[in-house]
Design a protein around this motif. Structure first.
Motif, PDB file in Angstrom:
ATOM      1  N   VAL A 217      10.421   5.366   2.081  1.00  0.00           N
ATOM      2  CA  VAL A 217       9.847   4.117   2.566  1.00  0.00           C
ATOM      3  C   VAL A 217       8.346   4.311   2.771  1.00  0.00           C
ATOM      4  O   VAL A 217       7.907   5.341   3.292  1.00  0.00           O
ATOM      5  CB  VAL A 217      10.489   3.680   3.901  1.00  0.00           C
ATOM      6  CG1 VAL A 217       9.919   2.343   4.360  1.00  0.00           C
ATOM      7  CG2 VAL A 217      12.009   3.595   3.770  1.00  0.00           C
ATOM      8  N   SER A 218       7.546   3.348   2.346  1.00  0.00           N
ATOM      9  CA  SER A 218       6.100   3.384   2.584  1.00  0.00           C
ATOM     10  C   SER A 218       5.751   2.362   3.657  1.00  0.00           C
ATOM     11  O   SER A 218       6.474   1.380   3.863  1.00  0.00           O
ATOM     12  CB  SER A 218       5.325   3.096   1.300  1.00  0.00           C
ATOM     13  OG  SER A 218       5.648   1.807   0.803  1.00  0.00           O
ATOM     14  N   CYS A 219       4.631   2.602   4.336  1.00  0.00           N
ATOM     15  CA  CYS A 219       4.283   1.749   5.468  1.00  0.00           C
ATOM     16  C   CYS A 219       2.765   1.686   5.628  1.00  0.00           C
ATOM     17  O   CYS A 219       2.052   2.649   5.320  1.00  0.00           O
ATOM     18  CB  CYS A 219       4.915   2.319   6.740  1.00  0.00           C
ATOM     19  SG  CYS A 219       4.649   1.336   8.222  1.00  0.00           S
ATOM     20  N   LYS A 220       2.287   0.555   6.111  1.00  0.00           N
ATOM     21  CA  LYS A 220       0.867   0.435   6.445  1.00  0.00           C
ATOM     22  C   LYS A 220       0.710  -0.437   7.680  1.00  0.00           C
ATOM     23  O   LYS A 220       1.525  -1.329   7.946  1.00  0.00           O
ATOM     24  CB  LYS A 220       0.073  -0.147   5.282  1.00  0.00           C
ATOM     25  CG  LYS A 220       0.347  -1.613   4.995  1.00  0.00           C
ATOM     26  CD  LYS A 220      -0.595  -2.143   3.902  1.00  0.00           C
ATOM     27  CE  LYS A 220      -0.369  -3.626   3.635  1.00  0.00           C
ATOM     28  NZ  LYS A 220      -1.307  -4.170   2.629  1.00  0.00           N
ATOM     29  N   ILE A 221      -0.342  -0.137   8.452  1.00  0.00           N
ATOM     30  CA  ILE A 221      -0.678  -0.949   9.623  1.00  0.00           C
ATOM     31  C   ILE A 221      -2.051  -1.558   9.369  1.00  0.00           C
ATOM     32  O   ILE A 221      -3.011  -0.850   9.049  1.00  0.00           O
ATOM     33  CB  ILE A 221      -0.723  -0.111  10.909  1.00  0.00           C
ATOM     34  CG1 ILE A 221       0.626   0.587  11.147  1.00  0.00           C
ATOM     35  CG2 ILE A 221      -1.055  -1.001  12.106  1.00  0.00           C
ATOM     36  CD1 ILE A 221       0.658   1.444  12.398  1.00  0.00           C
ATOM     37  N   SER A 222      -2.138  -2.862   9.515  1.00  0.00           N
ATOM     38  CA  SER A 222      -3.407  -3.559   9.288  1.00  0.00           C
ATOM     39  C   SER A 222      -3.672  -4.537  10.419  1.00  0.00           C
ATOM     40  O   SER A 222      -2.777  -4.865  11.214  1.00  0.00           O
ATOM     41  CB  SER A 222      -3.368  -4.301   7.948  1.00  0.00           C
ATOM     42  OG  SER A 222      -2.311  -5.244   7.929  1.00  0.00           O
ATOM     43  N   SER A 223      -4.899  -4.992  10.499  1.00  0.00           N
ATOM     44  CA  SER A 223      -5.255  -6.016  11.485  1.00  0.00           C
ATOM     45  C   SER A 223      -4.449  -7.279  11.195  1.00  0.00           C
ATOM     46  O   SER A 223      -3.944  -7.474  10.087  1.00  0.00           O
ATOM     47  CB  SER A 223      -6.755  -6.308  11.438  1.00  0.00           C
ATOM     48  OG  SER A 223      -7.148  -6.704  10.133  1.00  0.00           O
TER      49      SER A 223
END
Length: 248
Positions: A217-223
């Motif tokens: 699983v890939s993940c990103k946190i953004s504004s």
């Protein structure tokens, strides 16, 4: 005559002892029965609190994003159906135990009041305030997170461990929807820019490859507006048997 009196005295003493034992057993049974009867209503209560619902600590941006995703779908009480629209809200009390035989009922009885440690701060808004949604094809998840003051690491910003915790929570919840129960085998986190305390961010999880019991699983946190990338991560989960979880 003295012998008869002695026999009578022994008989009275024996009767008192027996009576005392019977009373003790009766008291024990009654106490246990009362305890069980008092506990059963609260244990069997179907009203498990859902910590992913709005509370007064949620800010305007948290509420805006919650409404944005919530209006496109609904809530799936068991985390397994396909209803509403594109996004479905995942209740906070969802647990892997429900995947065992009869587990839907066991999870409600045993763990209806259990909390993940990300939910165990009594003060609303002080730490992790978040809600997770997933698409009906279960290929994507999105989490709206509002970071409270107890998550401070660098002055005025969220601790890196708290960020990793939320990534593991969201990607783990995502993997559990597809192949439950699962355990984290590997988690790689790349921090790009710090997250200000009190801010609301989006955590997006996307399913990658599946190889047998392994799930990537890939993940990103953004504004919240998507203009700034805060963190990127990849995770590997391995499906395990329910018996393995129960054994610890």
């Amino acid at each position: 005559m003295a012998k008869s009196l002695g026999h009578f005295s022994s008989l009275v003493s024996f009767t008192k002892t027996q009576l005392s034992r019977q009373c003790a057993r009766l008291f024990f049974r009654t106490s246990v029965r009362r305890t069980v009867m008092r506990a059963v209503p609260s244990i069997l209560s179907p009203k498990a609190r859902d910590f992913s619902l709005p509370n007064p600590s949620w800010g305007d941006e948290m509420m805006r994003l919650y409404n944005h995703y919530n209006q496109q779908g609904g809530v799936d009480p068991e985390g397994g159906g396909e209803q509403g629209g594109r996004w479905t809200r995942l209740p906070s009390y969802n647990r892997s135990l429900k995947y065992a035989i009869g587990g839907v009922y066991l999870s409600k009885i045993i763990q209806s009041k259990a909390r993940l440690f990300t939910r165990n701060i009594q003060q609303a808004g002080a730490a992790f305030e978040y809600v997770v949604f997933y698409t009906n094809d279960k290929q994507r998840c999105v989490c709206v997170l509002q970071a409270g003051h107890l998550l401070e690491g660098p002055p005025g910003h969220v601790h890196g461990g708290a960020i990793a915790t939320m990534i593991d929570t969201v990607t783990g919840s995502h993997a559990s929807l597809l192949c439950a129960p699962v355990m984290t085998a590997n988690l790689n986190v790349n921090y790009r820019s710090p997250i200000p305390l009190g801010s609301t961010v989006l955590i997006e999880s996307t399913l990658g490859e599946q190889e047998g019991r392994k799930m990537f699983v890939s993940c990103k946190i953004s504004s919240s507006d998507g203009s700034k990338l805060h963190t990127e991560a990849t995770a590997l989960f391995v499906s395990v048997g329910v018996s393995h979880l129960l054994r610890g």
